[in-house]
Design an enzyme around this catalytic site. Structure first.
Site, mmCIF file in Angstrom:
data_model
loop_
_atom_site.group_PDB
_atom_site.id
_atom_site.type_symbol
_atom_site.label_atom_id
_atom_site.label_comp_id
_atom_site.label_asym_id
_atom_site.label_seq_id
_atom_site.Cartn_x
_atom_site.Cartn_y
_atom_site.Cartn_z
ATOM 1 N N ASN A 16 35.546 47.857 38.983
ATOM 2 C CA ASN A 16 34.055 48.382 38.645
ATOM 3 C C ASN A 16 33.812 49.584 39.637
ATOM 4 O O ASN A 16 33.235 50.413 38.996
ATOM 5 C CB ASN A 16 33.105 47.171 38.410
ATOM 6 C CG ASN A 16 33.313 46.289 37.345
ATOM 7 O OD1 ASN A 16 33.066 47.006 36.064
ATOM 8 N ND2 ASN A 16 33.880 45.097 37.554
ATOM 9 N N ASN A 109 23.529 44.323 38.679
ATOM 10 C CA ASN A 109 24.869 43.417 38.714
ATOM 11 C C ASN A 109 25.444 43.368 37.346
ATOM 12 O O ASN A 109 24.994 43.631 36.258
ATOM 13 C CB ASN A 109 24.211 41.973 38.983
ATOM 14 C CG ASN A 109 25.544 41.103 39.171
ATOM 15 O OD1 ASN A 109 26.549 41.247 39.831
ATOM 16 N ND2 ASN A 109 25.588 39.881 38.594
ATOM 17 N N HIS A 111 27.970 41.267 34.868
ATOM 18 C CA HIS A 111 28.295 39.661 34.869
ATOM 19 C C HIS A 111 29.409 39.779 33.667
ATOM 20 O O HIS A 111 29.029 40.397 32.543
ATOM 21 C CB HIS A 111 27.377 38.799 34.575
ATOM 22 C CG HIS A 111 27.830 37.533 34.734
ATOM 23 N ND1 HIS A 111 28.174 36.779 35.529
ATOM 24 C CD2 HIS A 111 27.873 36.785 33.449
ATOM 25 C CE1 HIS A 111 28.714 35.451 35.144
ATOM 26 N NE2 HIS A 111 28.410 35.414 33.738
#
Ligand code: GRF
Length: 205
Positions: A16, A109, A111
Site C-alpha cells: 500500500n 487507515n 482495512h
C-alpha cells in the site's frame, strides 16, 4: 498548491505504501511522503522507502521502557517533520489517544474488509480473509476510514466491494482485495491532499 506532508506507518511488506509512492511519482497525489515509520525492523516497507530516498525509521515498542515513552517517540518523529497527514498502511498497533487527539481527522487507515464486518480487535492481515471465507459471505472488500480511539470505528471515507468465490483460497482472495486497497487508499489520500474531504458527524463528504 503546496504538497501535503505525509507520514506513513507500516508493519510489513508495504505494497500500500508502494501504491502511494507510485501515485505521488505520477503526479496523481499532491503530497510528499516525508517519513515511513515501522514498528518492526524487518518490515520490507522500510526497504521500499529507502529505495525512493524517503526517511525510514523503526520505532520498536521493545526498545522502550513503557507505552508512554514509545508513543512520545512516535509523536516526536511525526511532529519534527511537520507531518500533516498520517497514513496507516498495514500498521498493526493501535495509536495512543495523544496521537489521535493531536492528529484528529488527519489519520487515515486502510482495512481489508467492508467495515463494520470483519473488523475490530483481532481482525488484521490474513485473519480477516480467513474469517470471511469461514463465514461464507459472498461479498467482502476494502475500506478506507479516518481513525478514532477504537479499532476500525472512525468515519468511512471510501469502500469498494470484492466478490468472494466459493472456491476461493485465502491467497487468491487476499490478492484481489489488496489490489482494490491500493487504488482505494491512493484515491482517499489524493482527496485529502486536494482538500476535498469534509467530515460531518459520522459522514465523510
Ligand atoms: C493490507 O491488507 C492492509 O489492509 C492491512 O494489512 C495489509 C498490509 O499490506 N491492514 P501491505 O503491507 O500494504 O502490503
Amino acid at each position: 498548491m503546496s504538497l501535503t506532508r505525509i507520514g506513513v506507518l507500516i508493519s510489513g511488506n508495504g505494497t500500500n505504501l508502494q501504491a502511494l509512492i507510485d501515485n505521488i511519482a505520477s503526479g496523481n497525489i499532491s503530497g510528499r511522503i516525508c517519513v515511513v515509520i515501522s514498528d518492526r525492523k524487518d518490515a520490507y516497507g522500510l526497504v521500499r522507502a529507502k529505495k525512493h530516498g524517503i526517511d525510514a525509521v523503526c520505532i520498536n515498542k521493545k526498545d522502550f521502557l513503557n507505552d508512554t515513552d514509545f508513543n512520545s517517540k512516535l509523536l516526536e518523529e511525526l511532529k519534527n517533520r511537520d507531518i500533516q497527514l498520517i497514513v496507516l498502511a498495514g500498521y498493526l498497533r493501535i495509536l495512543s489517544t495523544e496521537i489521535i487527539n493531536e492528529y484528529r481527522n488527519r489519520i487515515i487507515n486502510i482495512h481489508p474488509s467492508l467495515i463494520p464486518s470483519f473488523c475490530g480487535k483481532g481482525y488484521y492481515g490474513e485473519k480477516v480473509h480467513k474469517a470471511v471465507l469461514e463465514y461464507g459471505v459472498k461479498v467482502t472488500g476494502a475500506t478506507v476510514h479516518f481513525v478514532d480511539e477504537k479499532a476500525d470505528t472512525g468515519p468511512i471515507i471510501l469502500q469498494e466491494p470484492v466478490k468472494v468465490n466459493n472456491d476461493d483460497t485465502l491467497e487468491a482472495l487476499q490478492e484481489r482485495v489488496l489490489k482494490i486497497e491500493h487504488a482505494l487508499l491512493s484515491e482517499a489520500v489524493k482527496l485529502f491532499c486536494d482538500g476535498r474531504l469534509r467530515i460531518s458527524e459520522r459522514k465523510v463528504w
